[in-house]
Design an enzyme around this catalytic site. Sequence first.
Site, PDB file in Angstrom:
ATOM      1  N   HIS A  55       0.938  -1.024  -0.075  1.00 29.53           N
ATOM      2  CA  HIS A  55      -0.063  -0.116   0.105  1.00 29.53           C
ATOM      3  C   HIS A  55       0.913   1.284  -0.013  1.00 29.53           C
ATOM      4  O   HIS A  55       0.761   2.083  -0.760  1.00 29.53           O
ATOM      5  CB  HIS A  55      -1.021   0.031   1.244  1.00 29.53           C
ATOM      6  CG  HIS A  55      -2.197  -0.810   0.998  1.00 29.53           C
ATOM      7  ND1 HIS A  55      -3.434  -0.053   0.711  1.00 29.53           N
ATOM      8  CD2 HIS A  55      -2.658  -1.742   1.058  1.00 29.53           C
ATOM      9  CE1 HIS A  55      -4.326  -1.013   0.744  1.00 29.53           C
ATOM     10  NE2 HIS A  55      -3.867  -2.114   0.949  1.00 29.53           N
ATOM     11  N   ARG A  59       0.940   4.272  -2.859  1.00 29.42           N
ATOM     12  CA  ARG A  59       0.615   5.457  -2.699  1.00 29.42           C
ATOM     13  C   ARG A  59       1.673   6.557  -3.116  1.00 29.42           C
ATOM     14  O   ARG A  59       1.428   7.675  -3.664  1.00 29.42           O
ATOM     15  CB  ARG A  59       0.279   5.846  -1.008  1.00 29.42           C
ATOM     16  CG  ARG A  59      -0.889   5.109  -0.626  1.00 29.42           C
ATOM     17  CD  ARG A  59      -1.296   6.005   0.673  1.00 29.42           C
ATOM     18  NE  ARG A  59      -0.554   5.551   1.708  1.00 29.42           N
ATOM     19  CZ  ARG A  59      -0.492   4.647   2.481  1.00 29.42           C
ATOM     20  NH1 ARG A  59      -1.355   3.654   2.379  1.00 29.42           N
ATOM     21  NH2 ARG A  59       0.406   4.593   3.422  1.00 29.42           N
TER      22      ARG A  59
HETATM   23  N1  LIG Z   1      -0.717   0.811   9.693  1.00 33.60           N
HETATM   24  C1  LIG Z   1      -0.860   0.976   8.338  1.00 33.60           C
HETATM   25  N2  LIG Z   1      -1.754   0.346   7.760  1.00 33.60           N
HETATM   26  C2  LIG Z   1      -1.750   0.587   6.263  1.00 33.60           C
HETATM   27  C3  LIG Z   1      -1.175   1.349   5.516  1.00 33.60           C
HETATM   28  N3  LIG Z   1      -1.424   1.518   4.313  1.00 33.60           N
HETATM   29  C4  LIG Z   1      -2.539   0.560   4.157  1.00 33.60           C
HETATM   30  N4  LIG Z   1      -2.717   0.020   5.555  1.00 33.60           N
HETATM   31  C5  LIG Z   1      -3.777  -0.917   5.493  1.00 33.60           C
HETATM   32  O1  LIG Z   1      -4.230  -1.590   4.611  1.00 33.60           O
HETATM   33  C6  LIG Z   1      -5.554  -1.988   4.658  1.00 33.60           C
HETATM   34  C7  LIG Z   1      -6.095  -2.682   3.382  1.00 33.60           C
HETATM   35  O2  LIG Z   1      -5.360  -3.662   3.164  1.00 33.60           O
HETATM   36  P1  LIG Z   1      -6.016  -4.799   1.883  1.00 33.60           P
HETATM   37  O3  LIG Z   1      -5.935  -6.169   2.163  1.00 33.60           O
HETATM   38  O4  LIG Z   1      -5.213  -4.515   0.550  1.00 33.60           O
HETATM   39  O5  LIG Z   1      -7.570  -4.203   1.659  1.00 33.60           O
HETATM   40  P2  LIG Z   1      -8.537  -5.096   1.227  1.00 33.60           P
HETATM   41  O6  LIG Z   1      -9.824  -4.476   1.807  1.00 33.60           O
HETATM   42  O7  LIG Z   1      -8.610  -6.337   1.070  1.00 33.60           O
HETATM   43  O8  LIG Z   1      -8.710  -4.598  -0.642  1.00 33.60           O
HETATM   44  P3  LIG Z   1      -9.302  -3.427  -1.550  1.00 33.60           P
HETATM   45  O9  LIG Z   1     -10.843  -3.519  -1.353  1.00 33.60           O
HETATM   46  O10 LIG Z   1      -8.792  -3.807  -2.817  1.00 33.60           O
HETATM   47  O11 LIG Z   1      -8.780  -2.188  -0.974  1.00 33.60           O
HETATM   48  C8  LIG Z   1      -6.068  -1.039   5.384  1.00 33.60           C
HETATM   49  O12 LIG Z   1      -6.940  -1.648   6.400  1.00 33.60           O
HETATM   50  C9  LIG Z   1      -5.095   0.035   5.849  1.00 33.60           C
HETATM   51  O13 LIG Z   1      -5.353   0.539   7.055  1.00 33.60           O
HETATM   52  C10 LIG Z   1       0.024   2.060   6.357  1.00 33.60           C
HETATM   53  O14 LIG Z   1       0.599   2.762   5.652  1.00 33.60           O
HETATM   54  N5  LIG Z   1       0.034   1.752   7.682  1.00 33.60           N
END
Ligand SMILES: Nc1nc2c(ncn2[C@@H]2O[C@H](COP(=O)(O)OP(=O)(O)OP(=O)(O)O)[C@@H](O)[C@H]2O)c(=O)[nH]1
Length: 173
Positions: A55, A59
């Site tokens: 992620h 970004r």
């Molecule tokens: N702590 C932290 N968490 C992050 C960061 N970037 C993303 N995340 C977490 O990653 C999570 C999303 O993960 P995914 O497993 O890719 O999401 P998903 O819901 O399965 O997939 P999508 O529907 O495609 O977005 C979110 O809950 C964010 O909080 C970061 O820089 N720090």
Amino acid sequence: MPDRAKGRLTLIVGGARSGKSAHAETLATASPSPWTYIATAQAYDDEMRERIALHRSRRGEGWVTVDAPLDLTGAIEALPDHQPVLIDCLTLWLTNHMLADHDIEAECRRLSDVLSRPRGPWFVVSNEVGLGIVPDNALARRFRDAAGRLNQQVAAVADSVLMMVAGLPLKVK
Ligand SMILES: Nc1nc2c(ncn2[C@@H]2O[C@H](COP(=O)(O)OP(=O)(O)OP(=O)(O)O)[C@@H](O)[C@H]2O)c(=O)[nH]1
């Protein structure tokens, strides 16, 4: 400038890997940087660390990341005015509070109250977890109900609601 003139709240819901975060990033970056990313996830294992790293690299520059696994309301209250913000995601925030045995109703009320006064283009990501069969354990049922209620509360105060289906946004509100 009146808050509401620039303040808009968009809720993006969807299932796992439906493309919620990527779509929310596209919407947020349509406004000039800096963009704030408020993350509610905590990395407890290597797989989660890997997801978070992916992620972060997606970004790229221009983003400021704020970690708020529990005090999301406080993190939102501390935001500067008129800046694009992505909050990702409500369901992990809810999970963190449930695991800590906090007062879920009160926390959700405080959160939807602060979200009802957006001070910039704010984008909130949440999972739609209620589409499958009724889970056979009580905690999962409690979580499913609380997540559904929270989505309703935030949708009620949002200006727009999108539902992600197979990577495509469906306009709900
Ligand atoms: N702590 C932290 N968490 C992050 C960061 N970037 C993303 N995340 C977490 O990653 C999570 C999303 O993960 P995914 O497993 O890719 O999401 P998903 O819901 O399965 O997939 P999508 O529907 O495609 O977005 C979110 O809950 C964010 O909080 C970061 O820089 N720090």
